[in-house]
Scaffold this active site. Structure first.
Site, short mmCIF file in Angstrom:
data_model
loop_
_atom_site.label_atom_id
_atom_site.label_comp_id
_atom_site.label_asym_id
_atom_site.label_seq_id
_atom_site.Cartn_x
_atom_site.Cartn_y
_atom_site.Cartn_z
N CYS A 191 46.94 51.83 40.18
CA CYS A 191 47.95 50.98 39.68
C CYS A 191 48.65 51.74 38.58
CB CYS A 191 47.11 49.75 39.04
SG CYS A 191 45.77 49.92 38.15
N1 LIG Z 1 41.08 45.67 40.66
C1 LIG Z 1 42.22 46.54 40.59
O1 LIG Z 1 43.43 46.08 39.94
C2 LIG Z 1 42.44 47.85 41.21
C3 LIG Z 1 41.41 48.21 42.13
N2 LIG Z 1 41.45 49.38 42.69
C4 LIG Z 1 40.44 50.00 43.60
O2 LIG Z 1 39.90 49.18 44.52
C5 LIG Z 1 38.79 49.37 44.81
C6 LIG Z 1 37.85 48.10 44.66
O3 LIG Z 1 37.86 47.75 43.38
P1 LIG Z 1 37.81 46.24 42.94
O4 LIG Z 1 38.16 45.00 44.01
O5 LIG Z 1 38.63 45.90 41.52
O6 LIG Z 1 36.50 46.13 42.56
P2 LIG Z 1 35.26 44.92 42.71
O7 LIG Z 1 34.04 45.27 42.00
O8 LIG Z 1 35.90 43.55 42.29
O9 LIG Z 1 34.97 44.51 44.41
C7 LIG Z 1 34.39 45.78 45.04
C8 LIG Z 1 33.71 45.28 46.24
O10 LIG Z 1 32.84 46.05 46.91
C9 LIG Z 1 31.61 45.75 47.11
N3 LIG Z 1 30.88 47.00 47.13
C10 LIG Z 1 30.35 47.67 46.03
N4 LIG Z 1 29.59 48.71 46.63
C11 LIG Z 1 29.48 48.33 47.87
C12 LIG Z 1 28.76 49.06 49.06
N5 LIG Z 1 28.09 50.24 48.80
N6 LIG Z 1 28.90 48.67 50.30
C13 LIG Z 1 29.53 47.59 50.61
N7 LIG Z 1 30.15 46.94 49.47
C14 LIG Z 1 30.06 47.29 48.44
C15 LIG Z 1 31.20 44.92 45.90
O11 LIG Z 1 30.04 44.22 46.32
P3 LIG Z 1 29.22 43.54 45.04
O12 LIG Z 1 29.63 42.47 44.50
O13 LIG Z 1 27.91 43.53 45.60
O14 LIG Z 1 29.19 44.88 43.89
C16 LIG Z 1 32.46 44.03 45.72
O15 LIG Z 1 32.60 42.99 46.81
C17 LIG Z 1 38.10 50.39 43.66
O16 LIG Z 1 38.14 51.56 44.15
C18 LIG Z 1 39.31 50.22 42.49
O17 LIG Z 1 39.29 51.60 41.93
C19 LIG Z 1 42.77 50.05 42.86
C20 LIG Z 1 43.85 49.54 42.00
C21 LIG Z 1 43.86 48.38 41.26
C1 LIG Z 2 41.47 48.00 33.47
C2 LIG Z 2 40.73 48.94 34.27
O1 LIG Z 2 39.55 49.12 34.15
N1 LIG Z 2 41.46 49.57 35.36
C3 LIG Z 2 40.65 50.56 36.15
C4 LIG Z 2 41.72 50.97 37.03
C5 LIG Z 2 42.09 50.16 38.15
C6 LIG Z 2 42.40 51.04 39.29
O2 LIG Z 2 43.66 51.20 39.64
O3 LIG Z 2 41.70 51.47 40.17
P1 LIG Z 2 41.74 52.64 41.00
O4 LIG Z 2 41.29 53.81 40.20
O5 LIG Z 2 40.83 52.59 42.13
O6 LIG Z 2 43.18 52.71 41.35
C7 LIG Z 2 40.15 51.91 35.51
O7 LIG Z 2 41.02 52.21 34.31
O8 LIG Z 2 39.16 52.49 35.87
#
Ligand SMILES: NC(=O)C1=CN([C@@H]2O[C@H](COP(=O)(O)OP(=O)(O)OC[C@H]3O[C@@H](n4cnc5c(N)ncnc54)[C@H](OP(=O)(O)O)[C@@H]3O)[C@@H](O)[C@H]2O)C=CC1
Ligand SMILES: CC(=O)N[C@@H](CCC(=O)OP(=O)(O)O)C(=O)O
Length: 310
Positions: A117
Site C-alpha cells: 500500500c
Molecule cells: N491490510 C492491508 O491493508 C494490506 C495487506 N496486504 C497484505 O495482504 C496479505 C494479507 O494481509 P491481511 O489481509 O491484512 O491479513 P489478515 O491477518 O487480516 O488475514 C490473513 C488471513 O490469512 C490466514 N492465514 C494466516 N496464515 C495462514 C496459513 N498458514 N494458511 C492459511 N491461511 C493462513 C489468516 O487466518 P487466521 O485468522 O487463522 O490468522 C487470515 O484469514 C499480507 O501479506 C499483507 O501484508 C497488502 C497490502 C495492504
Molecule cells: C498499518 C500497517 O501495519 N501496515 C502494514 C503494511 C500493510 C501492507 O501493505 O502490507 P504488505 O506489506 O503486504 O503490502 C505494515 O506496515 O506492515
C-alpha cells in the site's frame, strides 16, 4: 466456461474486501474454503490447483507455501498480495499505471506481485520523476506516511477496536517502523528506480481505511530547470490516458487548506498532489489512497481483470 478464482486467505482483511468487491459478478466463479478450514493445507492445495487464478491474501510465509503447492502446475496464474515476491525478477509488479507497458505485462503474466500500500503511493510519485530525468537516482528520498489501521490486518484491527485485547492500542496516531527497516523499503527502492534506499517513516491513525504518503523534495537538488510546474507536468504526462490515478491540477491543490486521509476510503483510485509555491525552493509530493483499495484489494481485482482480459 467461467474462470475459477480462489482467494487463499479469503477470511482475512484483504481477502474479505476482494470478495466484497467481486460480489454480484457473474463473469467469474469463486471457489471458496469454509472459514473453519482456512488453514487446512490439503483443502487449500486442492482449491489452489483447481483455480485459473489464485489470489494469495496471506502472510509472506504462507504465500510462499501456497506458491510451492502450485509448483509444476503452470496452468494456475497467481496474484500474491504479500511482500514475498515484489522484487522477484520472474514476477510482474502489479502496479498497472507505473509504466506505459506495465498493464500489458500484468495481462500476460502468470505470476503477479500486488504492490504494497505505501509503495503504491511512493512509487506513484517517484518513478515518473525518475523516468522524466527530474529526480536523480541518488537523491536521498524521504517517505512519510499515515495508514488506516486495517493495514495491520486482523491482529491490528483487534488491537485498535477491542478494549479487552491484551495489546489494546489507545493511541489516536502512532509512529512505527522505527528501525527504518520496514519491509516495503526494498520495493520502493527497486520500482522507484532509486540507487539509495529511502528513509521511510510510517504511522497509523485511528481510522480503518485511508492513507497519505508524502515525499518532500528540495528543488535545487533536482535536475537543472526543475520547477513546481515542471514536476506537476511530468506527473500529468505520465498518467495521461487512464482513470485510476488522478493528478490533481495545481490550481486546485493551491486552494486546499488540508488533505483528508480517509477521502478515498472504499475507492480503488489514487490522487496525486504537488504542493508548494510557484518559484519556491521545495515541493511536497502527496499520494492519497485507500490502503485496502488501490493499496491492496482494489489493485488485486484490477490485476485479476487485466489477466482475464488476455
Ligand atoms: N491490510 C492491508 O491493508 C494490506 C495487506 N496486504 C497484505 O495482504 C496479505 C494479507 O494481509 P491481511 O489481509 O491484512 O491479513 P489478515 O491477518 O487480516 O488475514 C490473513 C488471513 O490469512 C490466514 N492465514 C494466516 N496464515 C495462514 C496459513 N498458514 N494458511 C492459511 N491461511 C493462513 C489468516 O487466518 P487466521 O485468522 O487463522 O490468522 C487470515 O484469514 C499480507 O501479506 C499483507 O501484508 C497488502 C497490502 C495492504
Ligand atoms: C498499518 C500497517 O501495519 N501496515 C502494514 C503494511 C500493510 C501492507 O501493505 O502490507 P504488505 O506489506 O503486504 O503490502 C505494515 O506496515 O506492515
Amino acid at each position: 466456461m467461467k474462470p475459477k478464482i480462489f482467494i487463499d486467505g479469503e477470511h482475512g482483511t484483504t481477502g474479505l474486501q476482494i470478495r466484497s468487491r467481486m460480489a454480484g459478478r457473474s463473469d467469474v466463479e469463486l471457489l471458496s474454503i469454509p472459514e473453519a478450514e482456512r488453514r487446512n493445507a490439503a483443502i487449500r492445495e486442492d482449491l489452489l490447483n483447481s483455480a485459473d487464478v489464485a489470489i494469495l491474501c496471506l502472510p509472506d510465509d504462507a504465500s510462499k507455501q501456497a506458491v510451492a503447492m502450485l509448483e509444476g502446475n503452470n496452468k494456475v496464474r497467481i496474484i500474491d498480495t504479500s511482500t514475498a515476491h515484489r522484487i522477484a525478477p520472474d514476477w510482474a509488479y502489479g502496479f498497472a499505471e507505473m509504466d506505459q507497458g506495465q498493464a500489458g505485462r500484468i495481462r500476460d503474466a502468470r505470476l503477479v506481485a500486488n504492490p504494497g500500500c505505501y509503495p503504491t503511493g511512493a512509487i506513484g510519485v517517484i518513478r515518473p520523476l525518475r523516468q522524466a530525468g527530474i529526480l536523480p537516482e541518488n537523491y536521498p528520498v524521504t517517505v512519510n506516511a499515515v495508514s488506516g489501521y486495517t493495514g495491520g490486518g486482523k491482529q491490528m484491527i483487534a488491537q485498535m477496536e477491542d478494549p479487552t485485547n491484551p495489546d489494546h492500542i489507545t493511541s489516536p496516531n502512532f509512529l512505527y517502523g522505527l528501525t527504518l527497516k520496514h519491509k516495503h523499503v526494498p520495493e520502493m527502492k527497486t520500482h522507484g528506480l532509486l540507487d539509495r534506499a529511502p528513509i521511510f517513516s510510517p504511522s497509523v491513525g485511528r481510522f480503518p481505511q485511508g492513507m497519505i504518503v508524502q515525499v518532500p523534495l528540495f528543488i535545487d537538488q533536482l535536475a537543472d530547470g526543475a520547477t513546481l510546474e515542471s514536476i506537476h507536468a511530468a506527473l500529468v504526462a505520465h498518467y495521461a490516458g487512464q482513470s485510476i490515478v488522478e493528478v490533481v491540477p495545481l490550481e486546485e491543490s493551491a486552494k486546499l487548506a488540508r488533505v483528508d486521509a480517509v477521502e478515498l476510503a472504499g475507492k480503488g483510485t489514487m490522487k496525486l498532489y504537488v504542493f508548494g509555491s510557484s518559484g519556491g525552493e521545495q515541493v511536497n509530493l502527496v499520494a492519497l489512497l485507500d490502503n485496502l483499495g488501490k493499496g491492496a484489494s482494489g489493485a488485486a481485482v484490477q490485476n485479476m481483470d487485466l489477466m482475464l482480459s488476455a
